[in-house]
Write a protein that holds these residues in place. Structure first.
Motif, PDB file in Angstrom:
ATOM      1  N   GLY A   1      -3.837 -11.514  -4.644  1.00 33.41           N
ATOM      2  CA  GLY A   1      -2.426 -12.350  -4.644  1.00 33.41           C
ATOM      3  C   GLY A   1      -1.477 -11.683  -5.488  1.00 33.41           C
ATOM      4  N   ALA A   2      -1.692 -11.288  -6.755  1.00 32.26           N
ATOM      5  CA  ALA A   2      -0.959 -10.712  -7.702  1.00 32.26           C
ATOM      6  C   ALA A   2      -0.114  -9.412  -7.229  1.00 32.26           C
ATOM      7  N   LEU A   3      -1.052  -8.633  -6.587  1.00 26.62           N
ATOM      8  CA  LEU A   3      -0.555  -7.250  -5.995  1.00 26.62           C
ATOM      9  C   LEU A   3       0.234  -7.411  -4.828  1.00 26.62           C
ATOM     10  N   GLU A   4      -0.244  -8.282  -3.922  1.00 26.79           N
ATOM     11  CA  GLU A   4       0.687  -8.590  -2.736  1.00 26.79           C
ATOM     12  C   GLU A   4       1.996  -9.033  -3.241  1.00 26.79           C
ATOM     13  N   ARG A   5       2.208 -10.126  -4.229  1.00 24.54           N
ATOM     14  CA  ARG A   5       3.431 -10.580  -4.719  1.00 24.54           C
ATOM     15  C   ARG A   5       4.384  -9.578  -5.259  1.00 24.54           C
ATOM     16  N   SER A   6       3.730  -8.513  -6.032  1.00 25.57           N
ATOM     17  CA  SER A   6       4.202  -7.621  -6.759  1.00 25.57           C
ATOM     18  C   SER A   6       5.062  -6.600  -5.814  1.00 25.57           C
ATOM     19  N   PHE A   7       4.310  -6.202  -4.632  1.00 27.42           N
ATOM     20  CA  PHE A   7       4.788  -5.290  -3.702  1.00 27.42           C
ATOM     21  C   PHE A   7       6.099  -5.899  -2.581  1.00 27.42           C
ATOM     22  N   SER A   8       5.814  -7.375  -2.644  1.00 27.39           N
ATOM     23  CA  SER A   8       6.948  -7.958  -1.947  1.00 27.39           C
ATOM     24  C   SER A   8       8.131  -8.562  -2.842  1.00 27.39           C
ATOM     25  N   ALA A   9       8.048  -8.088  -4.081  1.00 25.97           N
ATOM     26  CA  ALA A   9       9.207  -8.776  -5.079  1.00 25.97           C
ATOM     27  C   ALA A   9      10.661  -8.189  -4.970  1.00 25.97           C
TER      28      ALA A   9
END
Length: 549
Positions: free
Chosen positions: A518-526
């Motif tokens: 979840g942390a990685l997915e949010r970071s890539f979409s930030a």
């Protein structure tokens, strides 16, 4: 020629520099502002060259090297006089050890007042020259264009590497006639291959080999040898191992690409093609190969150091032509499927052994578990930038590359702080791709404020940090040697993610494995630069085997 026409062709030194950079395809200038180089900025602004400013001069020079690594064209940085140049020295040395074609432009105190104590007056050339292929100062404004041409051509000539020019302040502010010039940069990889007799000797040796192997490195990439290498590998059935910038030159899922079986392959080979990589500490100074292994050294040019052990043949020249000729000369040969099966078995056994660590559910996290999470969200053509010690060493074992120019590590000079500069350049050069910056908490201290640079320029790199609160590369070996460690502790669980938020980016804290994806997915979409701060277990000891010295 009329007086009016003469006036129209007279340009100040900074504009003359920019005109030559533009003529050779330079589109980005990485820099940190300084008065000595204002005319270079003015020239680049007029010529449409993007000026990308950073927070420390070493980041500007690292970004220039990152640009070179991703594009295989010269990267250019401009730094002010005195401390601006000295701050760039580590990056210049890194480019030297990586054969990266980089041009660093320095400011310089005025020639008319030289020796009187001008601001930041120091003669850069004597201490930069040992790290570069060319280091020079023009004596007049009129000499500037030709010297820029020479520096860029020298940077890309085999062995490629960094060059340096500094410009007295009075020369870059003064004007001179722009000379007519059709000078173009050479394309060394399209030139002639190795000597025909050497090709014949190497071909005969390789044609008889039952257990051949290829170990290829960074100069394979600089020499544009990947297409010819793959043809040779496939036609002759030779297992291939890659390090440095060569990673991705044969896709990680190719049937003849191997990584985990390297020790078995190099020790067991009867003939080894050593392509574009020196036999330095990474290859045990030649001892990584078996004592009976016949070595064929192949590179874009003769080595700068003598080989640490005898070689059976040496092939130096343009790699596409050399490798194509060798493929023809070594055609035929014995069935090598048994050799492939032996290595594939070792490869699969080591893959299976890694699964325990990749699925480790401890908290703080095992570094390998962090990379298992990353594997779930990265694209096949993602560019991986490495900046750290043990945390990045784990990545080297399990993060795969499938295309050339997708793996940027510091190289054998091993300088920390390379990552943000590399990542900045990589994302500017390839904005459509994911760029992932892998870094340790120690490395963050060198250039972490460059997340401000990333935010200001809208460069949405995703950083993934292994934060174990120690200098693991030093702490664990020192404790093994002495039973104690000193100068090896950092503040545990520091909130670097909050630092990145304060600098205008996105931050995530990961303390348990289930939080990773979840942390990685949010970071890539930030849509902004991001840092995933993963708290890792400081007791995990990297299984280090290499002899560094």
């Amino acid at each position: 020629m009329s007086t009016d026409t003469q006036q129209e062709t007279r340009l100040h030194g900074g504009r003359l520099i920019a005109r030559r950079l533009k003529a050779h395809g330079v589109t980005k200038l990485f820099t940190l502002s300084g008065g000595h180089i204002f005319p270079i900025y003015d020239g680049c602004r007029d010529e449409g060259i993007d000026i990308v400013d950073v927070r420390h001069e070493q980041a500007a020079a690292f970004a220039a090297e990152g640009w070179a690594k991703v594009t295989r064209t010269p990267g250019v940085a401009a730094v002010t006089a005195g401390p601006g140049v000295t701050n760039s020295i580590s990056a210049i040395a890194s480019a030297q050890s990586n054969n990266s074609p980089v041009l660093v432009l320095g400011g310089r105190a005025p020639a008319l007042r030289w020796g009187r104590g001008s601001l930041q007056e120091i003669d850069h050339v004597p201490f930069v020259r040992p790290l570069t292929k060319l280091a020079a100062t023009p004596d007049t404004t009129a000499e500037i264009p030709g010297l820029v041409d020479e520096a860029l051509a020298t940077a890309i000539a085999p062995h490629s590497g960094p060059t340096f020019l500094d410009f007295p302040m009075d020369h870059v502010f003064s004007e001179a006639e722009e000379p007519a010039s059709d000078a173009t940069l050479p394309t060394p990889h399209l030139g002639a291959g190795a000597d025909g007799n050497a090709i014949e000797r190497a071909g005969a040796l390789l044609a008889q080999a039952e257990r051949p192997v290829i170990m290829a490195g960074t100069n394979l990439y600089w020499g544009h040898g990947e297409v010819a290498l793959r043809a040779l590998v496939e036609q002759l059935g030779i297992p291939v191992f890659l390090n440095g910038l060569a990673r991705g030159c044969v896709p990680a899922d190719h049937e003849l690409f191997f990584s985990r079986a390297r020790g078995t392959a190099l020790k067991g080979a009867d003939v080894a093609l050593v392509i574009g990589v020196p036999m330095d500490f990474r290859l045990g100074f030649g001892d990584s190969f078996g004592p009976e292994t016949e070595l064929i050294a192949i590179d874009v040019a003769e080595p700068v150091r003598e080989h640490p052990r005898p070689v059976a043949a040496e092939l130096y020249g343009a790699l596409p032509a050399t490798l194509d000729a060798l493929r023809v000369a070594a055609a035929g040969g014995p069935d090598r499927s048994g050799w492939h099966e032996q290595l594939r078995k070792v490869e699969e056994e080591k893959h299976a052994a890694e699964a325990i660590e990749l699925n480790d559910e401890r908290a703080p996290l095992h570094p390998m578990r962090v990379y298992a999470g990353l594997a779930e969200v990265i694209d096949r053509n993602a560019i991986i930038v490495c900046d750290g010690g043990d945390f990045v060493s784990y990545a080297g074992r399990v993060v795969d590359s499938y295309e050339p120019g997708c793996w940027l590590d510091p190289g054998p000079f091993g300088c920390l702080g390379t990552g943000p500069g590399y990542a900045l350049a990589a994302k500017l050069a390839r904005p459509e791709r994911q760029v992932v910056l892998l870094l340790g908490d120690g490395a963050f201290g060198f250039s972490g404020l460059e997340f401000d640079t990333l935010a200001r320029h809208g460069v949405n790199v995703v950083g993934l940090m292994g934060n174990n609160g120690i200098w693991a590369l030093e702490k664990h070996p020192m404790e093994f040697l002495y039973g104690y460690s000193v100068a090896a502790e950092l503040r545990p669980e520091t909130r670097y993610d909050e630092v990145v938020r304060a600098l205008g980016g996105h931050g995530e804290l990961v303390e348990r494995p289930e939080q990773l994806r979840g942390a990685l997915e949010r970071s890539f979409s930030a849509g902004v630069p991001a840092l995933v701060n993963a708290i890792t277990d400081p007791t995990v000891v990297y299984p280090r085997k290499s002899n560094l010295a």
